[in-house]
Design a protein around this motif. Structure first.
Motif, mmCIF file in Angstrom:
data_model
loop_
_atom_site.group_PDB
_atom_site.id
_atom_site.type_symbol
_atom_site.label_atom_id
_atom_site.label_comp_id
_atom_site.label_asym_id
_atom_site.label_seq_id
_atom_site.Cartn_x
_atom_site.Cartn_y
_atom_site.Cartn_z
ATOM 1 N N SER A 34 18.162 10.908 -1.387
ATOM 2 C CA SER A 34 17.774 12.258 -1.118
ATOM 3 C C SER A 34 17.059 11.982 0.143
ATOM 4 C CB SER A 34 16.702 12.923 -2.282
ATOM 5 O OG SER A 34 16.463 14.171 -1.897
ATOM 6 N N ILE A 36 13.064 13.303 2.471
ATOM 7 C CA ILE A 36 11.767 14.071 2.295
ATOM 8 C C ILE A 36 11.640 14.670 3.740
ATOM 9 C CG2 ILE A 36 9.299 13.425 2.793
ATOM 10 C CD1 ILE A 36 9.802 11.054 0.996
ATOM 11 N N TRP A 39 6.220 16.123 3.774
ATOM 12 C CA TRP A 39 5.374 15.859 2.691
ATOM 13 C C TRP A 39 3.935 15.410 3.252
ATOM 14 C CZ3 TRP A 39 6.945 11.523 -1.443
ATOM 15 C CH2 TRP A 39 7.802 12.308 -2.365
ATOM 16 N N GLU A 44 4.635 13.825 -4.787
ATOM 17 C CA GLU A 44 5.412 13.132 -5.621
ATOM 18 C C GLU A 44 6.788 13.053 -5.797
ATOM 19 O OE1 GLU A 44 3.841 13.983 -9.371
ATOM 20 O OE2 GLU A 44 1.806 13.249 -8.980
ATOM 21 N N SER A 45 7.603 12.258 -5.775
ATOM 22 C CA SER A 45 9.211 12.290 -5.907
ATOM 23 C C SER A 45 9.481 12.758 -7.328
ATOM 24 C CB SER A 45 9.778 10.774 -5.855
ATOM 25 O OG SER A 45 9.605 9.998 -6.958
ATOM 26 N N ARG A 46 10.752 12.831 -7.402
ATOM 27 C CA ARG A 46 11.277 13.280 -8.786
ATOM 28 C C ARG A 46 11.268 12.176 -9.727
ATOM 29 N NH1 ARG A 46 17.748 13.851 -7.548
ATOM 30 N NH2 ARG A 46 17.646 12.254 -6.150
ATOM 31 N N TYR A 113 8.095 7.362 -10.759
ATOM 32 C CA TYR A 113 8.129 7.976 -9.848
ATOM 33 C C TYR A 113 7.373 7.670 -8.573
ATOM 34 C CZ TYR A 113 3.488 9.944 -10.845
ATOM 35 O OH TYR A 113 2.132 10.074 -11.465
ATOM 36 N N ARG A 115 4.747 8.234 -4.969
ATOM 37 C CA ARG A 115 3.597 8.969 -4.355
ATOM 38 C C ARG A 115 3.327 8.693 -3.160
ATOM 39 N NH1 ARG A 115 -1.753 10.805 -7.539
ATOM 40 N NH2 ARG A 115 -2.921 11.417 -5.528
ATOM 41 N N VAL A 130 16.166 8.733 1.609
ATOM 42 C CA VAL A 130 15.294 7.902 0.643
ATOM 43 C C VAL A 130 16.193 7.542 -0.513
ATOM 44 C CG1 VAL A 130 13.490 8.210 -1.291
ATOM 45 C CG2 VAL A 130 13.420 9.533 1.120
#
Length: 138
Positions: A34, A36, A39, A44-46, A113, A115, A130
Motif C-alpha cells: 500500500s 502512506i 500520517w 496504525e496500519s491495517r 499491525y 504503528r 509500504v
C-alpha cells in the motif's frame, strides 16, 4: 395489521447474523502493499494474520515539517485487551532513493499491525510504497 411472531423472529435472527458477520470479518492475510499519506504519530496500519515472521519495507519516504526518520513498532492485535508491543525499528534509508527494511521473527500467531511511534520532529509521514511480507523463505 400485526406482523406474525415467526416473521419478527426471523427478521431479528437475520439482522443479528448480518451484524455478527461484520464484527468477525477476517483481516487481510499474509503479504500486502500500500502507501502512506500524511500520517501523524500514533497512526496504525491495517491488520493482517501472521504466524512467526514479518518483513516491513518502506520505499520513497518524506516527512512534511520534520526530519528524515520514522520509528515504527509492531503490535499484536488482542481483542478486548491491551495490544502487546513486539519491538520498534527506526527507518532512515527510505529517505531519498533507498528502501528501509525491518524484520520481526518469533512472532506469536495472530493478527498484527504496525504503528508510527515517532516521526522526525513531529512531522507528517508519506511513503510511496509500504510492503508487508510474511514469507521468510525469500
Amino acid at each position: 395489521m400485526s406482523v406474525p411472531n415467526s416473521i419478527r423472529r426471523a427478521a431479528v435472527v437475520l439482522t443479528a447474523t448480518s451484524a455478527l458477520g461484520l464484527i468477525v470479518a477476517p483481516n487481510a492475510h499474509a503479504n500486502w502493499s500500500s502507501y502512506i499519506a500524511s500520517w501523524g504519530q500514533g497512526e496504525e496500519s491495517r491488520r493482517w494474520a501472521d504466524e512467526s515472521y514479518s518483513q516491513l519495507q518502506f520505499t520513497g519516504c518524506t516527512v512534511e515539517h520534520g526530519s528524515n526518520n520514522v520509528t515504527v513498532a509492531y503490535y499484536r492485535d488482542v481483542p478486548l485487551s491491551t495490544d502487546p508491543k513486539e519491538d520498534s525499528k527506526t527507518f532512515t534509508a527510505c529517505f531519498g532513493s533507498g528502501t528501509s527494511n525491518g524484520e520481526w521473527t518469533g512472532l506469536a500467531s495472530g493478527d498484527w499491525y504496525f504503528r508510527a511511534e515517532s516521526i522526525g520532529g513531529g512531522g507528517l509521514l508519506n511513503v510511496t510504497t509500504v510492503s508487508v511480507d510474511t514469507t521468510q523463505a525469500d
